[in-house]
Design an enzyme around this catalytic site. Structure first.
Site, short mmCIF file in Angstrom:
data_model
loop_
_atom_site.label_atom_id
_atom_site.label_comp_id
_atom_site.label_asym_id
_atom_site.label_seq_id
_atom_site.Cartn_x
_atom_site.Cartn_y
_atom_site.Cartn_z
CB CYS A 2 -1.15 -0.03 1.07
SG CYS A 2 -1.52 -1.45 1.27
CD1 TRP A 75 0.09 -6.01 -3.84
CD2 TRP A 75 0.32 -6.91 -1.78
NE1 TRP A 75 -0.05 -6.99 -4.15
CE2 TRP A 75 0.72 -7.47 -2.68
CE3 TRP A 75 0.04 -6.85 -0.35
CZ2 TRP A 75 1.30 -8.69 -2.19
CZ3 TRP A 75 0.84 -8.26 0.23
CH2 TRP A 75 1.07 -9.42 -0.68
CD GLU A 496 9.60 -10.54 -10.20
OE1 GLU A 496 9.37 -9.96 -9.44
OE2 GLU A 496 10.44 -10.23 -11.16
CE LYS A 611 10.87 -0.95 -7.30
NZ LYS A 611 11.32 -2.97 -8.01
C1 G6P Z 1 9.55 -7.54 -3.91
C2 G6P Z 1 9.19 -7.05 -5.69
C3 G6P Z 1 11.01 -7.55 -6.50
C4 G6P Z 1 11.96 -7.23 -5.56
C5 G6P Z 1 11.81 -7.72 -3.78
C6 G6P Z 1 13.22 -7.47 -2.18
O1 G6P Z 1 8.96 -8.82 -4.32
O2 G6P Z 1 8.36 -8.00 -6.28
O3 G6P Z 1 11.10 -7.26 -7.27
O4 G6P Z 1 13.59 -7.78 -5.70
O5 G6P Z 1 10.57 -7.84 -2.78
O6 G6P Z 1 12.31 -5.90 -2.22
P1 G6P Z 1 13.58 -4.85 -2.23
O7 G6P Z 1 13.66 -3.62 -1.57
O8 G6P Z 1 14.07 -5.36 -0.58
O9 G6P Z 1 15.04 -5.36 -3.12
#
Ligand code: G6P
Length: 616
Positions: A2, A75, A496, A611
Site C-alpha cells: 500500500c 495491495w 513476474e 514493489k
Molecule cells: C518484491 C519485489 C521484488 C523485490 C523484492 C525485494 O518481491 O516485487 O522485485 O526484489 O520485493 O525487495 P527489496 O526492496 O528488499 O529489494
C-alpha cells in the site's frame, strides 16, 4: 504494502489533482483499490473504489476545497479488493477516517471487543479496527483541542500488534493529520505552504525535497505550522530534516513505453553510479566510505551472512560466489523470511549484510532486528537513502541507482552485483587478495558499463527472439557457478512480467529432475559464457538437445562453437569470470520485458505483486 500520501496546507486548496498525481507515483506499492478523503468545511468528503487510480478519478469532484487531504493505493492482505475494503476506513459515524499500510495481527480480538461495545464494521479488513479504536478512545471528548485526538490515537496504537503506517484525520480538526509508524515506512515532507506525508519520497519530489523519516513506534502531529514527533510514551523527539537528491526525471518514463524498459536501458548508468569514486584502479582497491567506521571490525570477520528477498536474494547469491572465491570469506545467503525465524548459532566473528532496493522489505528488516539481538555487526546494501534498513544497520553501502519504479527490479539488481564486486575488492584486499588481482578486477569493472551498452545495441535481435518464443508456456533457465543465480533471476523475471511458468536451475542439477520435463515444447535458456565451467554446461546442453529441447544460449562473443546446439545465440562481450553475471543478466531482463509486452501485460505492475513488501 500500500501507498499513503497526504498533506495539510496553510490555506484551503482544491488539492485532489495533486493527490492523485502523488498517489500514481506510489501505485507500484499496490494497485488493487484507491481512496481519498478531504476535510472540508461541511465535513469529510471521501471516495474509494476497487481498481487502479484511473478507475476512481471520474467519480471525484476535483473542486472540493480543503486543507487536509489523505489518500491510499492498496495491495490487499485482509479482505479481497472491493469498494468496501478500499481505504479510507471510518469509525461508526464517518467523522474519523484512516488509511493504513501494514497488518494488524490482533484485529480479530479487537474487532470482537469493539463489536461488543456496539461498533458496526463495514469492511473485511484488519485496518478498520483502528478507526473504531480511535473513535472509542475519543469518546465524547470531541472538543477542538488536538491533545484529545492525539491521546486517542496514542492509546489506540498501544492496543494494536503488527506493522503499520497510519494517517488519521478527524472532521473536527480541519488542519491536522496524525501519522504513526511501526515497520511500514512513513515520512514527512516540509515546505512553506504545506506539510506532506508519504510512504516514499518519490511521491514528494514535485513539492519538496526536505524530508523527515519517522522511526518505529513514533507518532507525529502534522499541521501547517507545527510538527510534533513523539514516542508512543509521549516523549517528544527533535529531528532535523534531510534533503532528497533524486531528480524528477528519474520518476518519469522520458520517452520509453514502460519504466521497466527505461530501467533496463539505465543499467549501464546504474553500474557507473555504483562504482563512481569508489575504485583506485592503480592500487587495486575499493573505497567504500559507508564502511570506514567499521573497517577494523570487518578485518576480523570470519563469516558473512547475507539476507535479502526476491531479486535482491539472487544478487546475494552472486555475492557469495564472488566473496568466497576472491575474498576468501565464507558466506551464506539466507532468505529474509527464513532467517528471522531460524535459530542459527552465530559467534562474534560473524557479520550480517542485508540487501534491499527499497530498504523497507519487512522480512529483511525483521531478520536484521532478530540478528541485532545477538550483538552481531549489521551492514546494509541499500538503494533508498534514509530507508528503514539503512537506518537499522550499523554501516553500509548505497547503490545510488536512483529510484526504481517498475515492480520487477532490473537496474538495481545489476547495481547490487557491481557493489558486490566492490565489496569483494574491499574485503579481499583486507585478506589475501593480491594487488594484481585487485587491479584486474577494478579495471575490468570500469569497462562493464561500456560493454552493457553494446548489449543494448543488440536489443532489436533480442526482441525478435522474444517474438518467436513468447507463446511457449514453459521455460527452463540453466546456469552454473557465477551464473547459477542468474538462471534463477532470469526465470523469476520472466514469471513476474509475462506470467509464463519458468524454472531456474543449476545446469549440473538439471539431470536430477527438470530434464524429465524437456521436449520440443519446453525450451531452455542456457547461460554459457566461456568460463571455468563452460565445457560442463555444453555437456548439459547436449543432454537437452538429445531430448529435442529447443535452446537459447547466452555466450561470449566470438564463440562460434555452439551453432549446432543452439536454436538462438545471444552474445555478451568478454570479461573476467567473476563479472560475467553483470553482462549475462541484461539479455534476460530484455527477453522477459519483451515477452511480457508481447503477451499484452502491464509489465510495470504485474498482477498480485508489489514493489515494496512491507508485510510478512
Ligand atoms: C518484491 C519485489 C521484488 C523485490 C523484492 C525485494 O518481491 O516485487 O522485485 O526484489 O520485493 O525487495 P527489496 O526492496 O528488499 O529489494
Amino acid at each position: 504494502m500500500c501507498g499513503i500520501f497526504g498533506f495539510v496546507s496553510k490555506k484551503p486548496v482544491t488539492g485532489i489533482g495533486n493527490m492523485l498525481q502523488a498517489l500514481k507515483k506510489l501505485e507500484y506499492r499496490g494497485y488493487d483499490s484507491t481512496g481519498i478523503a478531504v476535510v472540508t468545511q461541511k465535513g469529510i468528503y471521501s471516495q474509494k473504489k476497487a481498481g487502479r487510480i484511473s478507475k476512481l478519478e471520474p467519480f471525484l469532484d476535483k473542486k472540493v476545497l480543503g486543507s487536509v487531504f489523505i489518500g491510499h493505493t492498496r495491495w490487499a492482505t485482509h479482505g479481497k479488493p472491493s469498494d468496501k475494503n478500499a481505504h479510507p476506513h471510518f469509525g461508526c459515524d464517518n467523522k474519523i477516517q484512516i488509511v493504513h499500510n501494514g497488518i494488524i495481527e490482533n484485529y480479530k480480538s479487537l474487532k470482537h471487543e469493539l463489536e461488543g461495545r456496539g461498533h458496526r464494521f463495514k469492511s473485511d479488513t484488519d485496518s478498520e479496527v483502528f478507526a473504531h479504536l480511535v473513535e472509542e478512545f475519543l469518546g465524547r471528548k470531541n472538543g477542538s483541542e488536538i491533545r484529545y485526538f492525539e491521546e486517542a490515537v496514542r492509546l489506540s496504537l498501544k492496543r494494536i500488534k503488527g506493522a503499520y503506517a497510519f494517517a488519521v484525520i478527524h472532521q473536527n480538526y480541519p488542519k491536522v493529520i496524525i501519522v504513526a509508524k511501526n515497520s511500514s515506512p512513513l515520512l514527512i515532507g516540509l515546505s512553506d505552504q504545506a506539510k506532506y506525508i508519504a510512504s516514499d519520497p518519490i511521491a514528494l519530489l514535485r513539492h519538496t525535497r526536505k524530508v523527515i523519516y519517522l522511526n518505529d513506534q513514533e507518532l507525529a502531529i502534522v499541521t501547517p505550522d507545527q510538527l510534533k514527533i513523539s514516542t508512543l510514551q509521549n516523549k517528544e523527539i527533535l529531528r532535523k530534516y534531510q534533503e532528497v537528491s533524486w531528480s524528477e526525471d528519474a520518476v518519469r518514463k522520458t520517452g520509453f513505453t514502460h519504466f521497466m524498459e527505461k530501467e533496463i536501458f539505465e543499467e549501464p548508468e546504474a553500474v557507473e553510479n555504483a562504482i563512481r569514486g569508489r575504485l583506485i584502479v592503480s592500487q587495486g582497491l575499493a573505497k567504500l566510505g559507508g564502511l570506514e567506521s567499521v573497517r577494523q571490525k570487518l578485518e576480523s570477520v570470519k563469516r558473512l551472512i547475507i539476507t535479502a528477498c526476491g531479486t535482491a536474494f539472487f544478487s546475494g547469491l552472486v555475492g557469495e560466489y564472488m566473496l568466497e572465491e576472491f575474498a576468501g570469506l565464507p558466506v551464506e545467503v539466507e532468505s529474509g523470511s527464513e532467517l528471522r525465524y531460524k535459530r542459527s548459532p552465530f559467534d562474534d566473528k560473524s557479520a550480517l549484510l542485508a540487501v534491499s532496493q527499497s530498504g523497507e522489505t519487512a522480512d529483511t528488516l525483521g531478520s536484521i532486528k532478530e540478528i541485532k539481538k545477538t550483538g552481531l555487526l549489521t551492514l546494509g546494501l541499500v538503494n533508498t537513502v534514509g530507508s528503514s534498513i539503512a537506518r537499522e544497520t550499523n554501516a553500509g553501502v548505497y547503490n545510488h541507482a536512483g529510484p526504481e519504479i517498475s515492480v520487477a527490479s532490473t537496474k538495481v539488481f545489476i547495481s547490487q552485483l557491481a557493489v558486490f564486486a566492490l565489496l569483494t575488492l574491499f574485503l579481499g584486499r583486507q585478506r589475501s587478495m593480491s594487488k594484481n588481482m585487485g587491479k584486474l578486477i577494478a579495471s575490468e569493472l570500469t569497462l562493464i558499463p561500456r560493454k552493457l551498452r553494446t548489449i543494448l545495441e543488440s536489443s532489436v535481435y533480442i526482441k525478435r527472439v522474444a517474438r518467436k518464443y513468447f507463446k511457449y508456456n514453459n521455460f527452463l533457465f540453466l546456469g552454473r557457478k557465477f551464473n547459477y543465480p542468474i538462471a534463477l533471476e532470469g526465470a523469476l523475471k520472466l514469471k513476474e512480467v509475462s506470467y509464463i511458468h519458468a524454472e531456474g536451475y543449476g545446469a549440473g542439477d538439471m539431470k536430477h529432475g527438470p530434464l524429465a520435463l524437456i521436449d520440443e515444447n519446453f525450451p531452455s535458456i542456457v547461460i554459457a559464457p566461456k568460463d571455468s565451467v563452460y565445457d560442463k554446461v555444453v555437456s548439459n546442453m547436449e543432454e537437452l538437445k538429445a531430448r529435442k529441447g529447443k535452446i537459447i544460449i547466452i555466450t561470449t562473443s566470438g564463440n562460434k562453437g555452439l551453432d549446432k546446439l543452439a536454436d538462438e545465440v545471444l552474445y555478451i562481450p568478454k570479461t573476467i569470470e567473476m563479472l560475467t553475471p553483470l553482462l549475462t543478466v541484461m539479455p534476460l531482463h530484455l527477453l522477459a520485458y519483451y515477452m511480457g509486452v508481447f503477451r499484452g501485460h502491464d509489465v510495470d505492475k504485474p498482477r498480485n505483486l508489489a514493489k515494496s513488501v512491507t508485510v510478512e
